[in-house]
Motif scaffolding. Structure first.
Motif, PDB file in Angstrom:
ATOM      1  N   GLY A   1     -30.596   8.808 -96.069  1.00 58.15           N
ATOM      2  CA  GLY A   1     -30.328   9.531 -97.310  1.00 58.15           C
ATOM      3  C   GLY A   1     -29.350  10.674 -97.116  1.00 58.15           C
ATOM      4  O   GLY A   1     -28.446  10.880 -97.931  1.00 58.15           O
ATOM      5  N   ILE A   2     -29.496  11.413 -96.028  1.00 53.33           N
ATOM      6  CA  ILE A   2     -28.587  12.538 -95.771  1.00 53.33           C
ATOM      7  C   ILE A   2     -27.180  12.035 -95.474  1.00 53.33           C
ATOM      8  O   ILE A   2     -26.186  12.606 -95.956  1.00 53.33           O
ATOM      9  CB  ILE A   2     -29.128  13.396 -94.610  1.00 53.33           C
ATOM     10  N   ILE A   3     -27.060  10.956 -94.693  1.00 51.66           N
ATOM     11  CA  ILE A   3     -25.731  10.416 -94.388  1.00 51.66           C
ATOM     12  C   ILE A   3     -25.062   9.894 -95.661  1.00 51.66           C
ATOM     13  O   ILE A   3     -23.876  10.146 -95.900  1.00 51.66           O
ATOM     14  CB  ILE A   3     -25.829   9.298 -93.330  1.00 51.66           C
ATOM     15  N   GLY A   4     -25.833   9.134 -96.480  1.00 52.22           N
ATOM     16  CA  GLY A   4     -25.241   8.560 -97.688  1.00 52.22           C
ATOM     17  C   GLY A   4     -24.928   9.588 -98.743  1.00 52.22           C
ATOM     18  O   GLY A   4     -23.773   9.729 -99.177  1.00 52.22           O
ATOM     19  N   TRP A   5     -25.994  10.332 -99.170  1.00 50.21           N
ATOM     20  CA  TRP A   5     -25.809  11.279-100.273  1.00 50.21           C
ATOM     21  C   TRP A   5     -25.285  12.630 -99.819  1.00 50.21           C
ATOM     22  O   TRP A   5     -24.656  13.343-100.609  1.00 50.21           O
ATOM     23  CB  TRP A   5     -27.132  11.457-100.997  1.00 50.21           C
ATOM     24  N   GLY A   6     -25.543  12.989 -98.567  1.00 49.31           N
ATOM     25  CA  GLY A   6     -25.111  14.302 -98.108  1.00 49.31           C
ATOM     26  C   GLY A   6     -23.739  14.334 -97.474  1.00 49.31           C
ATOM     27  O   GLY A   6     -23.147  15.404 -97.358  1.00 49.31           O
TER      28      GLY A   6
ATOM     29  N   LEU B   1     -24.385  21.003 -92.863  1.00 50.20           N
ATOM     30  CA  LEU B   1     -23.561  19.966 -93.495  1.00 50.20           C
ATOM     31  C   LEU B   1     -23.119  20.391 -94.891  1.00 50.20           C
ATOM     32  O   LEU B   1     -21.938  20.255 -95.250  1.00 50.20           O
ATOM     33  CB  LEU B   1     -24.353  18.666 -93.565  1.00 50.20           C
ATOM     34  N   VAL B   2     -24.046  20.915 -95.680  1.00 47.67           N
ATOM     35  CA  VAL B   2     -23.704  21.367 -97.032  1.00 47.67           C
ATOM     36  C   VAL B   2     -22.690  22.508 -96.981  1.00 47.67           C
ATOM     37  O   VAL B   2     -21.748  22.560 -97.790  1.00 47.67           O
ATOM     38  CB  VAL B   2     -24.974  21.791 -97.786  1.00 47.67           C
ATOM     39  N   SER B   3     -22.862  23.412 -96.030  1.00 45.40           N
ATOM     40  CA  SER B   3     -21.938  24.543 -95.913  1.00 45.40           C
ATOM     41  C   SER B   3     -20.523  24.068 -95.590  1.00 45.40           C
ATOM     42  O   SER B   3     -19.544  24.573 -96.166  1.00 45.40           O
ATOM     43  CB  SER B   3     -22.431  25.497 -94.820  1.00 45.40           C
ATOM     44  N   ILE B   4     -20.396  23.105 -94.689  1.00 44.69           N
ATOM     45  CA  ILE B   4     -19.076  22.570 -94.336  1.00 44.69           C
ATOM     46  C   ILE B   4     -18.417  21.943 -95.560  1.00 44.69           C
ATOM     47  O   ILE B   4     -17.209  22.159 -95.820  1.00 44.69           O
ATOM     48  CB  ILE B   4     -19.203  21.542 -93.202  1.00 44.69           C
TER      49      ILE B   4
END
Length: 417
Positions: free
Chosen positions: A212-217, A344-347
């Motif tokens: 989920g993190i790889i796909g949506w994040g 990841l979100v910050s980048i």
């Protein structure tokens, strides 16, 4: 008091439990002789099964007829550590055994009923755990705390959803502070040293989060960035955007399939996470359908399609990121998961801000160049400076006279014929 079914949820803060596995028990725990500091009957248990349950946390248990003895240990300095059981893998409605050392150095262990998430709804001395007549015990050994208690059940425990949690503030008047961290696992009391079913569910839950993190994040946000900031590379941006989003959609389907398997096996009641996941899946499918149904560029509906496609995509990304956070909270993810996703979100946010500023500067530069570009005005025709007004009149008079003379001569010639 009603008897809880084997799908109990445990709320406890467990740090590595240092237990000694003897006889046929699994020797995966630290080799600590807990018998020297725990009171009877816990010090008299000769054969137990010990398993790591969370990070370095460990739990040992043994069954004798309808009595299940549980010993839980964790690193400890201050605060509280707890373990409880629930029917639906949720903290609300669960019962927990919580242990701590008060400010006077006295050990305390008590059952709590977790009626709700507010502090006032965590009720001391209540709960549905079928405790045996033997008193629970709590002890410390070095930098670790041990919680020991016995449960008496007519139906043996099997696969059990368990929550593990801890708080760093010492309870005052039996009022628990909010937990600093927690997790949930499936613990199989019916298994021996190996627990492949529980390990499989833990692995499935971890994969659900990773996919989920790889796909949506990661993948889908990158595809959206390509569509917004690489439009000047036409048609390259379109092909990149399409390929990236289709790959992201594949990861989305994988996340959903793993989530369905987890729900069928754990029956975890997490309505917010599940509902948002279904909503995001619907938006994703609509985005894929929009790709195949997009109108031509010269169509009068193209602008409406662009608005729908862009804003529904933004909405899907927002709710997907929100659902990732809810999923980590529901699973009791550790700080490494939270820090990793936050990084990841910050980048991604930093990349969007930088690209947006560059795009704005480029648009401003184009507007500036367009405003400064002007056509040179054509000057009015003028006569040479060496022609004075008198000379112009003289030339005009000469031209008229010469023209009149030529006309007269031509007329005389015609009359003479």
């Amino acid at each position: 008091m009603p008897m809880l079914s084997p799908s109990f949820l445990t709320l406890s803060l467990l740090f590595p439990i240092t237990a000694l596995a003897q006889n046929n028990a699994e020797t995966t725990c630290q080799n600590t002789n807990y018998q020297i500091f725990l009171p009877p009957p816990y010090q008299n248990i000769s054969s137990t099964i010990c398993k790591p349950v969370w990070n370095t946390y460990e739990m040992r248990y043994t069954k004798n007829g309808d009595i299940t003895t549980i010993i839980l240990s964790a690193p400890y300095t201050v605060g509280w550590v707890g373990i409880g059981f629930s029917r639906n893998s949720s903290m609300v409605g669960s019962s927990a055994m919580v242990g701590w050392i008060n400010k006077h150095g006295h050990t305390k262990i008590k059952q709590f009923y977790l009626k709700g998430k507010k502090q006032s709804e965590v009720i001391a001395g209540k709960g549905e755990l079928p405790l045996n007549t033997v008193s629970p015990a709590v002890a410390t050994n070095g930098a670790e705390i041990y919680l020991a208690f016995q449960l008496k059940t007519e139906v043996p425990y099997g696969k059990q959803p368990i929550l593990l949690a801890f708080g760093t503030k010492t309870p005052q008047n039996h009022h628990l502070s909010k937990h600093d961290d927690r997790t949930s696992i499936i613990f199989d009391f019916s298994s021996g040293p190996q627990d492949p079913a529980s390990d499989g569910l833990i692995l499935m839950r971890r994969n659900h989060g990773i996919v989920g993190i790889i796909g949506w994040g990661l993948i889908l946000p990158v595809g959206a960035i390509v569509a917004r900031y690489l439009r000047h590379k036409d048609p390259l941006w379109f092909y990149l955007h399409s390929v990236i989003q289709f790959v992201g959609f594949a990861f989305t389907l994988g996340t959903v399939l793993l989530g369905i398997q987890l729900y069928n096996n754990m029956h975890a009641h997490i309505p917010a996470h599940r509902g948002i996941g279904i909503f995001v899946l619907v938006l994703t499918i609509l985005q894929i359908l929009a790709f195949f149904l997009r109108p031509n560029k010269d169509s009068k509906y193209r602008n409406l399609w662009n608005l729908y496609h862009s804003w529904s995509g933004r909405m899907a990304l927002f709710f997907a990121s929100l659902n990732i956070v809810l999923g980590m909270q529901a699973a009791g993810a550790g700080s490494d998961w939270k820090i990793g996703y936050g990084f990841l979100v910050s980048i991604i946010i930093i990349a969007i801000v930088v690209l947006e500023v560059l795009a704005y500067l480029k648009r401003s530069e184009k507007r500036s160049l367009h405003g400064s570009f002007q056509m040179d005005s054509v000057p009015d025709p003028s006569f040479p400076n060496n022609f004075s007004k008198g000379k112009v009149n003289e030339s005009f008079t000469c031209s008229v006279k010469c023209s009149h003379s030529s006309t007269s001569r031509l007329w005389n010639m015609i009359n003479g014929l």
